[in-house]
Design an enzyme around this catalytic site. Structure first.
Site, PDB file in Angstrom:
ATOM      1  N   SER A 167       0.843  -1.195   0.000  1.00  0.00           N
ATOM      2  CA  SER A 167       0.000   0.000   0.000  1.00  0.00           C
ATOM      3  C   SER A 167       0.878   1.244   0.000  1.00  0.00           C
ATOM      4  O   SER A 167       1.563   1.489  -0.988  1.00  0.00           O
ATOM      5  CB  SER A 167      -0.948  -0.024   1.206  1.00  0.00           C
ATOM      6  N   THR A 168       0.900   2.011   1.073  1.00  0.00           N
ATOM      7  CA  THR A 168       1.659   3.258   1.112  1.00  0.00           C
ATOM      8  C   THR A 168       3.131   3.006   0.789  1.00  0.00           C
ATOM      9  O   THR A 168       3.777   2.191   1.418  1.00  0.00           O
ATOM     10  CB  THR A 168       1.555   3.904   2.504  1.00  0.00           C
ATOM     11  N   HIS A 194      -3.014  -0.870  -3.064  1.00  0.00           N
ATOM     12  CA  HIS A 194      -4.132   0.043  -2.832  1.00  0.00           C
ATOM     13  C   HIS A 194      -3.934   1.319  -3.643  1.00  0.00           C
ATOM     14  O   HIS A 194      -3.063   2.137  -3.326  1.00  0.00           O
ATOM     15  CB  HIS A 194      -4.242   0.387  -1.346  1.00  0.00           C
ATOM     16  N   MET A 287      -0.129   1.033   5.207  1.00  0.00           N
ATOM     17  CA  MET A 287      -0.863   1.426   6.404  1.00  0.00           C
ATOM     18  C   MET A 287      -1.968   0.415   6.676  1.00  0.00           C
ATOM     19  O   MET A 287      -2.592  -0.100   5.756  1.00  0.00           O
ATOM     20  CB  MET A 287      -1.462   2.814   6.155  1.00  0.00           C
ATOM     21  N   ASP A 290      -4.352  -4.874   6.237  1.00  0.00           N
ATOM     22  CA  ASP A 290      -4.778  -5.703   5.119  1.00  0.00           C
ATOM     23  C   ASP A 290      -3.655  -6.680   4.781  1.00  0.00           C
ATOM     24  O   ASP A 290      -2.514  -6.270   4.589  1.00  0.00           O
ATOM     25  CB  ASP A 290      -5.108  -4.824   3.903  1.00  0.00           C
TER      26      ASP A 290
END
Length: 345
Positions: A167-168, A194, A287, A290
């Site tokens: 993600s991030t 994401h 973050m 997940d």
């Protein structure tokens, strides 16, 4: 006040500056210390105010968001969260991330400003995460020329597929990892990252240009075979189905109750169901948590999980959740992750 996140808001629209400042100020942990109308003014205010995080628009006069990120990173590394309009600015978003921006939040549209408050919770969480990053805004170093891929071993190992959740920091992290995997990698790779709708196809094309492997945005019914990296389509979960002696991709909006779509948990769960113990899951920077439940499914079926080391994560959230649940079989820095994957497969 020592724990407050000090934020600078940069946007050429006075209305957006006001609304974004209001969003951030509603959090008891964020203080807006200043606003700027363009990148040049933002550079001066960063030096004067010393913010912990900057939120920045892309389309601005005098100095746009990409130019500001490049200029600021050349002066001093600082967490910058891009706030972009819809996907027509996708090229600029990816350029800003390459330049060192830590994350981005999508405005609903350029004109529907009354919906800006819809993104308030996401923005606050990303600003707080950026400020708390162990890297403190130091972007992942993406080499201008990818290093040579790692060598594969001669014999085939116990893995039939690699599934990755990120993600991030994902756009930069994957540009370090995927080009290091060799063209003769003997198993397919599937990735959930994401990203808002409209960015994944463009990103897959750019990653494909850098990589010996063929990188595609996943679509319905593709044969899952070695030599291909499948990037989950934003807005739809990626899973697998058996079709005779083949495995094919399946895209679906269901389940509807996941915090993210696509979901790392959904991808990992499907891989465990279809491939059994012959799955290698990799949980990278991001973050939240997940991937934790999906990792548990992979482990329950006899598969293996690697996690990115804290020191190379932009945000050590997703890997931490897996490690603290006792599900990680190994913690590996980003720069060594390709070798670790190839050793397992």
């Amino acid at each position: 006040m020592a724990d407050m996140v000090r934020a600078l808001v940069v946007d050429d629209s006075a209305y957006v500056r006001k609304v974004v400042s209001q969003m951030l100020s509603r959090s008891p942990f964020v203080e807006v210390v200043g606003v700027a109308r363009d990148g040049r003014e933002a550079l001066d205010l960063v030096e004067e105010l010393k913010p912990d995080v900057v939120t920045c628009d892309l389309n601005m006069p005098i100095m746009d968001g990409v130019a500001f990120v490049r200029a600021q990173m050349a002066r001093r590394r600082l967490p910058i969260v891009i706030i972009s309009i819809a996907a027509e600015s996708g090229e600029q978003v990816l350029a800003a991330l390459d330049a060192g921006a830590i994350d981005f939040v999508q405005k609903p549209t350029a004109l529907a400003t009354e919906r800006l408050m819809d993104m308030a919770e996401e923005l606050v969480e990303k600003v707080k995460a950026a400020a708390g990053s162990p890297r403190r805004g130091a972007a992942i170093a993406v080499p201008s020329v990818p290093p040579p891929p790692v060598h594969r071993r001669a014999t085939r190992g116990p893995i039939d597929i690699v599934v990755i959740g990120i993600s991030t920091g994902g756009p930069q992290g994957l540009k370090v990892l995927i080009p290091r995997l060799p063209a003769d990698c003997p198993v397919p790779i599937a990735i959930v990252m994401h990203m808002p709708i409209g960015y994944t196809q463009m990103y897959a094309q750019k990653l494909d240009e850098l990589s010996p492997l063929h990188v595609v945005e996943a679509s319905e019914g593709q044969v899952v075979e070695a030599g291909t990296v499948f990037l989950a389509q934003a807005g739809r979960h990626l899973s697998f189905r058996r079709d005779g002696d083949r495995v094919v991709t399946h895209l679906d909006v269901r389940p509807l109750d996941t915090p993210h779509r696509p979901s790392v948990d959904a991808l990992f769960h499907s891989a465990a169901e279809v491939y059994g113990p012959r799955v290698l899951g990799v949980v990278m920077t991001g973050m939240g948590n997940d991937g934790q439940q999906g990792s548990a499914w992979i482990k329950a079926r006899g598969g293996c999980i690697l996690t990115e080391a804290e020191e190379t994560c932009v945000v050590y959230g997703m890997p931490r959740s897996v490690v603290e649940a006792g599900l990680s079989d190994g913690t590996v820095p980003l720069e060594q992750l390709a070798e670790a994957i190839m050793e397992r497969i």
